[in-house]
Design a protein around this motif. Sequence first.
Motif, short mmCIF file in Angstrom:
data_model
loop_
_atom_site.label_atom_id
_atom_site.label_comp_id
_atom_site.label_asym_id
_atom_site.label_seq_id
_atom_site.Cartn_x
_atom_site.Cartn_y
_atom_site.Cartn_z
N LEU A 196 -8.72 -3.04 -0.87
CA LEU A 196 -8.44 -3.64 0.44
C LEU A 196 -7.64 -2.67 1.30
N PRO A 197 -8.05 -2.48 2.54
CA PRO A 197 -7.30 -1.57 3.43
C PRO A 197 -5.91 -2.10 3.76
N LYS A 198 -5.75 -3.44 3.73
CA LYS A 198 -4.46 -4.05 4.01
C LYS A 198 -4.26 -5.23 3.07
N GLY A 199 -3.02 -5.39 2.63
CA GLY A 199 -2.67 -6.59 1.88
C GLY A 199 -3.00 -6.58 0.40
N GLY A 200 -3.58 -5.51 -0.10
CA GLY A 200 -3.90 -5.46 -1.51
C GLY A 200 -2.66 -5.18 -2.36
N ARG A 201 -2.78 -5.44 -3.65
CA ARG A 201 -1.69 -5.17 -4.59
C ARG A 201 -1.86 -3.77 -5.14
N GLU A 202 -0.76 -3.12 -5.44
CA GLU A 202 -0.79 -1.75 -5.95
C GLU A 202 -1.74 -1.64 -7.14
#
Length: 561
Positions: free
Chosen positions: A216-222
């Motif tokens: 995900l480009p934004k909001g994903g988990r490490e």
Amino acid sequence: MTNEKSEQRWERTVPEADAGLRLDKFWGRELAGEGVSRGRIKAWVESGLALVDGEVAAKGNRKLMPGQTVSIRAAGPEPGELAAEPVRGDIQAVFEDADMLVVVKPAGLTTHPAPGEPGPTLVNLLVHRWPDIAAENSSMDPQRPGIVHRLDKDTSGLMAVARTEPARLALSASFAERRTFKVYLALVHGCPEPDRGTIDAPMGRHPHHKTRMAVLPKGGREARSDYRVLWTGPRGLASLVAVRIHTGRTHQIRVHMAHIGHPLLGDAVYGARENAEWSRRPDRLAGLAPRQMLHAFYLSVPHPATGEPVTRWLAPPEDFRTLFAGLTRECLRVGIVGMPGGGKSALLKALRDLGRPCFSADESVAGLYAPGGDGAAMIKQRFGGRYTLDDGGVDKPGLFAAMRGSEAVRREVMDMVHPMVRHQCEAFFQVHRDEPVAYAEIPLLLEGGWHKSGMVDLVAGVHCPEAKRTGELRKLRRLSPEILAVFDSWQWPEADKLAACDVVVNNDKGLAELAAGARNLDETANAAWEQRNREFADWMDRLWPELAGELAGEQAGRGEA
């Protein structure tokens, strides 16, 4: 994996894309892959088990804001959620003491019971073999006793299992705090470049497919994975890759390898296009990847009681090794060369009489030059019909005369036709990949440098005495001395050709002797094929312990686990 599932608690940071989304819909999407129903989530929320920025949120219609930290905790078993029943089955432990196990999970076995997975799971087998793990004896989760991390259903390999609640808490903390060392083996499409690297790409639930994960480009988990290419197959068809995961996101390796353009063989979810193409292959490889080719090879965890590392490695299972060996177990590709009129075609015919697959560059060119052929179309387009017959085929005498009179024209025609011949030859070798040996008679193989580019595995040269070649054989082919001399001028001298060959077949007598030479060549080629397979099998057997030793050294060097 993280200890989320074993503790039955999940936590997320709300991404910008989910601004204004209802709390219950957010968790419904996030936990769809866990087998958690919307109704169950609603009950958990209304029971006060959901938090937003640390405060209880008891209404499912609460709208979320980007950056908020949300968590939800599972309630106890609901009606119908009974403890996992013991089921007899074959489960192997490679480490066992009173606190923990390291077991071998076969591909095709789900880790723990879940909706939609009615069949026996790893947990069912565990509580039968080790009854002390069952909830009534250990006080652990009735449906997931002992589970501190998880492997996908179709992933094979090593898993750590707790035998007591204190051990479960300690092991869960080790996984959550990344004090474990986990390395997987994967067979992937193509060859990743560079041959080692780190994939640092945050992940989360796919925005459109609730059962899939995605970068995900934004909001994903490490999510971070280190990979290293251990081996690449012929012509870059596939590679064996070792992947160490620093985080434990669902489907992490599968998503990360697909993210860099090299999905796992057999992965119909994250490598759908590549998997579909693979299934259409004309050889036996098409049926050798029924699952994603992923194996948990090396596992090192701190012992829950002593803190000392428990380290084990496990060679891949038979289906993985069979496919791995099959990637290199292809036909030995033999290129046949020789001077014009020296007996190459006669040797090829003798090999065909033995039932061997054979390709002729001359026959390929004849087809390309025929009406409707790609070569005829290209030559007509380039030369404006100057060398094109009324039926659309190539005026071969006229084109030959032009090539004879102009080196520039000859080079241009060769540059057009040779790539098409090469493509057909490569397709021929692919079709006959499952044969031990396949032969291709290619007059200009050496001149084109194809032998240096991996086009063939072995080069066989036909040697014919000059007097015979320019005398009786020339007359049989109805070639004038002048035309034969032109053909000779376009090729290497015979001494240079034969010096570049691995095998030489003499054509200094008659057809019976040439047929005997074909049989000898075939025996030599088959022996080379068998030797290559033996060497690869021996190398593969050495690879696993050597790799495990390297990983142990790397782990010790970093002071991990």
